[in-house]
Scaffold this motif. Sequence first.
Motif, mmCIF file in Angstrom:
data_model
loop_
_atom_site.group_PDB
_atom_site.id
_atom_site.type_symbol
_atom_site.label_atom_id
_atom_site.label_comp_id
_atom_site.label_asym_id
_atom_site.label_seq_id
_atom_site.Cartn_x
_atom_site.Cartn_y
_atom_site.Cartn_z
ATOM 1 N N SER A 142 0.831 -1.213 0.000
ATOM 2 C CA SER A 142 0.000 0.000 0.000
ATOM 3 C C SER A 142 0.861 1.256 0.000
ATOM 4 C CB SER A 142 -0.929 0.009 1.223
ATOM 5 O OG SER A 142 -1.739 -1.142 1.257
ATOM 6 N N GLY A 143 1.895 1.264 0.860
ATOM 7 C CA GLY A 143 2.801 2.415 0.919
ATOM 8 C C GLY A 143 3.524 2.629 -0.395
ATOM 9 N N SER A 144 3.992 1.520 -1.004
ATOM 10 C CA SER A 144 4.705 1.620 -2.282
ATOM 11 C C SER A 144 3.810 2.221 -3.356
ATOM 12 C CB SER A 144 5.198 0.237 -2.726
ATOM 13 O OG SER A 144 6.131 -0.286 -1.798
ATOM 14 N N TYR A 145 2.580 1.718 -3.443
ATOM 15 C CA TYR A 145 1.693 2.195 -4.496
ATOM 16 C C TYR A 145 1.134 3.590 -4.223
ATOM 17 C CZ TYR A 145 2.100 -1.942 -7.255
ATOM 18 O OH TYR A 145 2.620 -2.920 -8.060
ATOM 19 N N TYR A 146 1.090 4.000 -2.990
ATOM 20 C CA TYR A 146 0.697 5.369 -2.679
ATOM 21 C C TYR A 146 1.709 6.349 -3.289
ATOM 22 C CZ TYR A 146 0.101 9.675 0.002
ATOM 23 O OH TYR A 146 -0.071 10.985 0.358
ATOM 24 N N PHE A 147 2.984 6.078 -3.061
ATOM 25 C CA PHE A 147 4.032 6.953 -3.609
ATOM 26 C C PHE A 147 4.160 6.801 -5.123
ATOM 27 C CE2 PHE A 147 5.484 6.577 0.867
ATOM 28 C CZ PHE A 147 5.483 7.930 1.183
ATOM 29 N N ILE A 148 3.903 5.581 -5.630
ATOM 30 C CA ILE A 148 3.943 5.371 -7.071
ATOM 31 C C ILE A 148 2.861 6.202 -7.768
ATOM 32 C CG2 ILE A 148 3.430 3.676 -8.883
ATOM 33 C CD1 ILE A 148 4.930 1.604 -7.161
ATOM 34 N N LEU A 149 1.638 6.172 -7.214
ATOM 35 C CA LEU A 149 0.534 6.934 -7.809
ATOM 36 C C LEU A 149 0.804 8.434 -7.773
ATOM 37 C CD1 LEU A 149 -2.533 4.928 -6.432
ATOM 38 C CD2 LEU A 149 -1.718 5.010 -8.796
ATOM 39 N N LEU A 150 1.412 8.892 -6.673
ATOM 40 C CA LEU A 150 1.781 10.311 -6.593
ATOM 41 C C LEU A 150 2.783 10.676 -7.688
ATOM 42 C CD1 LEU A 150 2.216 11.080 -2.764
ATOM 43 C CD2 LEU A 150 0.393 11.863 -4.282
ATOM 44 N N THR A 151 3.764 9.808 -7.877
ATOM 45 C CA THR A 151 4.796 10.058 -8.899
ATOM 46 C C THR A 151 4.201 10.023 -10.302
ATOM 47 O OG1 THR A 151 6.447 9.030 -7.446
ATOM 48 C CG2 THR A 151 7.045 9.302 -9.758
ATOM 49 N N ILE A 152 3.332 9.054 -10.565
ATOM 50 C CA ILE A 152 2.683 8.950 -11.882
ATOM 51 C C ILE A 152 1.855 10.202 -12.167
ATOM 52 C CG2 ILE A 152 0.923 7.707 -13.207
ATOM 53 C CD1 ILE A 152 1.898 5.125 -11.907
ATOM 54 N N MET A 211 3.951 13.056 -13.403
ATOM 55 C CA MET A 211 4.677 12.885 -14.658
ATOM 56 C C MET A 211 4.113 13.791 -15.748
ATOM 57 S SD MET A 211 5.350 8.789 -15.028
ATOM 58 C CE MET A 211 6.522 7.917 -14.001
ATOM 59 N N ASN A 212 5.001 14.392 -16.543
ATOM 60 C CA ASN A 212 4.573 15.235 -17.657
ATOM 61 C C ASN A 212 4.318 14.420 -18.923
ATOM 62 O OD1 ASN A 212 4.813 17.635 -16.148
ATOM 63 N ND2 ASN A 212 7.036 17.692 -16.512
ATOM 64 N N SER A 213 5.000 13.281 -19.008
ATOM 65 C CA SER A 213 4.893 12.437 -20.198
ATOM 66 C C SER A 213 3.703 11.484 -20.081
ATOM 67 C CB SER A 213 6.186 11.636 -20.385
ATOM 68 O OG SER A 213 6.014 10.627 -21.345
ATOM 69 N N ALA A 214 2.792 11.563 -21.039
ATOM 70 C CA ALA A 214 1.632 10.658 -21.062
ATOM 71 C C ALA A 214 2.083 9.221 -21.316
ATOM 72 C CB ALA A 214 0.651 11.091 -22.141
ATOM 73 N N GLN A 215 3.127 9.051 -22.145
ATOM 74 C CA GLN A 215 3.654 7.707 -22.433
ATOM 75 C C GLN A 215 4.283 7.096 -21.191
ATOM 76 O OE1 GLN A 215 6.406 7.623 -25.668
ATOM 77 N NE2 GLN A 215 6.597 5.384 -25.690
ATOM 78 N N GLY A 216 5.005 7.936 -20.414
ATOM 79 C CA GLY A 216 5.602 7.469 -19.158
ATOM 80 C C GLY A 216 4.547 7.064 -18.154
ATOM 81 N N GLN A 217 3.458 7.842 -18.084
ATOM 82 C CA GLN A 217 2.350 7.513 -17.191
ATOM 83 C C GLN A 217 1.724 6.179 -17.571
ATOM 84 O OE1 GLN A 217 -0.246 10.946 -17.514
ATOM 85 N NE2 GLN A 217 0.475 11.759 -15.565
ATOM 86 N N LYS A 218 1.506 5.992 -18.876
ATOM 87 C CA LYS A 218 0.880 4.754 -19.358
ATOM 88 C C LYS A 218 1.751 3.536 -19.057
ATOM 89 C CE LYS A 218 -1.022 2.584 -23.500
ATOM 90 N NZ LYS A 218 -1.214 2.700 -24.987
ATOM 91 N N LYS A 219 3.072 3.663 -19.310
ATOM 92 C CA LYS A 219 4.001 2.546 -19.071
ATOM 93 C C LYS A 219 4.050 2.187 -17.588
ATOM 94 C CE LYS A 219 8.753 1.022 -19.892
ATOM 95 N NZ LYS A 219 10.095 1.402 -20.385
#
Length: 312
Positions: free
Chosen positions: A215-225, A228-236
């Motif tokens: 849960s903690g990992s994905y909380y920070f992952i979602l914040l980082t996503i 992100m400025n890149s739509a391709q980076g977000q999708k990946k």
Amino acid sequence: MWLANQTVGGDFSLLGIFSQTSHPGLLCLLIFGIFLIAVSGNVILILLIHIDSSLHTPMYFFINQLSLIDLMYISVTVPKMLVNQLAKVRTISVLGCGTQMYFYLLLGGSEYCLLAAMAYDRYVAICHPLRYSVLMNHKVCLLLASCCWLVGSLDGFMLTPITMTFPFCRSHEIQHFFCEVPAVLKLSCSDTSLYEIFMYVCCVLMLLIPVTVISGSYYFILLTIHRMNSAQGQKKAFTTCSSHIMVVSVFYGAAMYNYMLPSSYHTPEKDMMVSFFYTIFTPVLNPIIYSFRNKDVTGALKKMLGVGKAPY
């Protein structure tokens, strides 16, 4: 000691899922087909990861460990079940029952922790990409994987001897297709309430700690996503994480049902269906969900098969 204690009472009898259907032959064939797909998928994935140098990364190191666990997981229960059905017998020895229980707990406990390690790996890769090679070097990966196997071993060593030490004088017919702890405990004629509380606490800890990490990992992952400025980076990033979330939801949901819900919510039929899903179907789904829809893996598979190579 527990083996000597229970041998006097004779072997156990696994009633299994074949007694629940009017077409046991068809179900046996279906399960055998699923078993072959699971074994083939996980063996191919393990070979690809070992052969192709482009897959020698921390993410695929953990996927390799997951495939190894799934390969052993389905092999602990299904072959015995199919052999019993084909031979028209239902028995399993006390030693066989204890061994099956131990490996089931070992592999289950290891997978709980491994899924948390995989979530942490994705957190480092997405939230700290520049430090990824340092934070997730080979030694760190080996240490995390070793800890996962150690926790699983402790779970098996702790619960198996205690469970098998109880006297089973009510019946030796296990309402299940393998020797799972709750199903075996129902046969005991002694008071198991204190042990069930102990087992409940152990399971809460075994699930709570990995779930907290995930849960903690994905909380920070979602914040980082989100940043992100890149739509391709977000999708990946989202595609990579969604696969892991899907597997976590299936595996942890079934585990919570089996070990954390009060006994009043359980029936032999429900228990078998839930266990059937995550012990037999999950090893088939994991390679598909995690890797065979991944371009790196499909590219490695094509390379190994020689598909797409230019003719001489």
